[in-house]
Design a protein around this motif. Structure first.
Motif: not given
Length: 208
Positions: A58-62, A106-112, A127-132
C-alpha cells in the motif's frame, strides 16, 4: 547432494533458504511434495506465483495488499486521526484479530538494528514522518516488538516525532505505546489476542 536428482536437490536448496528452515526440514518438505498428488503440488506452486505477482505494498501505510490503497486505508469507518506503527504486516494481522483497534496503520518493514546495518533509511520512517506532517493525525501508537531492536526503534521514533511538533502547531500530536503485559523479547505476532487487546485499550501516554 550430488547423488540426488538435480530437481530434488534444487528444491531442497530453495526450501533451506526460507527463515527457520534447516537442511533436514528442507529435505522433509521436498519429499513431502514428491509424495503429494500432482494437483496439490501444482496448487502450491500457483499460490506462490500469485503471491509474487499480485501482492503489492500500500502506498500509504505499506501493508501488503492486492489493491492500492489497501482496504484498511480505504475504510471510511476507520479513525483517521489514529495511526498504529508496527514492524511487519503480520503485526497488523495480530492487532486486527483483537477487534479492539479501529485506526489506521503504518508498517515499517523491520526495526532499527545498528549491528546488522539497518538504519532509518532502510525502514519506512521517512514516509511515516511525511504522513504526520500532511495528514490530520492526532495520535501515534508505537507498537514495535518488546525486544531490544523494537525498543530502540520506538525511542528513535519518539525523538523524531517530538522534533515535528513545532511544525504541526496548533495541531496536537499524542504519542503512546502499547501497555505493559507483552512478553519481553517476543514478537507482537505471537501474543495472544486477550493480551494484545488489553495492551491496546490501556496504551501508555509517552508524554511527548
Amino acid at each position: 547432494m550430488s547423488e540426488l536428482a538435480p530437481p530434488v536437490a534444487a528444491l531442497i536448496e530453495e526450501f533451506s533458504k526460507l527463515p527457520g528452515i534447516g537442511i533436514k526440514t528442507a529435505q522433509r518438505l521436498t519429499f513431502y511434495v514428491l509424495r503429494s498428488p500432482a494437483d496439490q503440488a501444482r496448487r502450491l506452486a500457483e499460490a506462490i506465483l500469485r503471491v509474487k505477482e499480485s501482492i503489492i505494498y500500500c502506498s500509504r501505510c505499506f501493508n501488503i495488499t492486492e489493491h492500492d490503497p489497501c482496504s484498511i486505508c480505504q475504510d471510511p469507518q476507520r479513525d483517521r486521526q489514529l495511526v498504529c506503527v508496527v514492524e511487519e504486516p503480520l503485526d497488523v494481522l495480530a492487532l486486527e484479530r483483537t477487534g479492539a483497534y479501529k485506526g489506521l496503520y503504518h508498517v515499517l518493514h523491520g526495526a532499527l538494528s545498528p549491528l546488522e546495518g539497518i538504519g532509518p533509511d532502510n525502514l519506512r520512517i521517512k514516509e511515516l514522518l511525511e504522513r504526520v506532517r500532511h495528514e490530520e493525525i492526532h495520535e501515534i501508537v508505537l507498537a514495535t516488538n518488546p525486544n531490544f531492536e523494537g525498543e530502540y526503534t520506538a525511542n528513535y521514533l519518539v525523538s523524531r516525532l517530538r522534533e515535528l511538533k513545532s511544525e504541526l502547531a496548533p495541531r496536537q500530536l499524542k504519542i503512546t505505546s502499547l501497555a505493559r503485559g507483552l512478553p519481553i523479547g517476543g514478537d507482537l505476532e505471537y501474543a495472544d489476542e486477550g493480551t494484545l487487546r488489553r495492551s491496546i485499550e490501556g496504551r501508555l501516554d509517552l508524554g511527548a
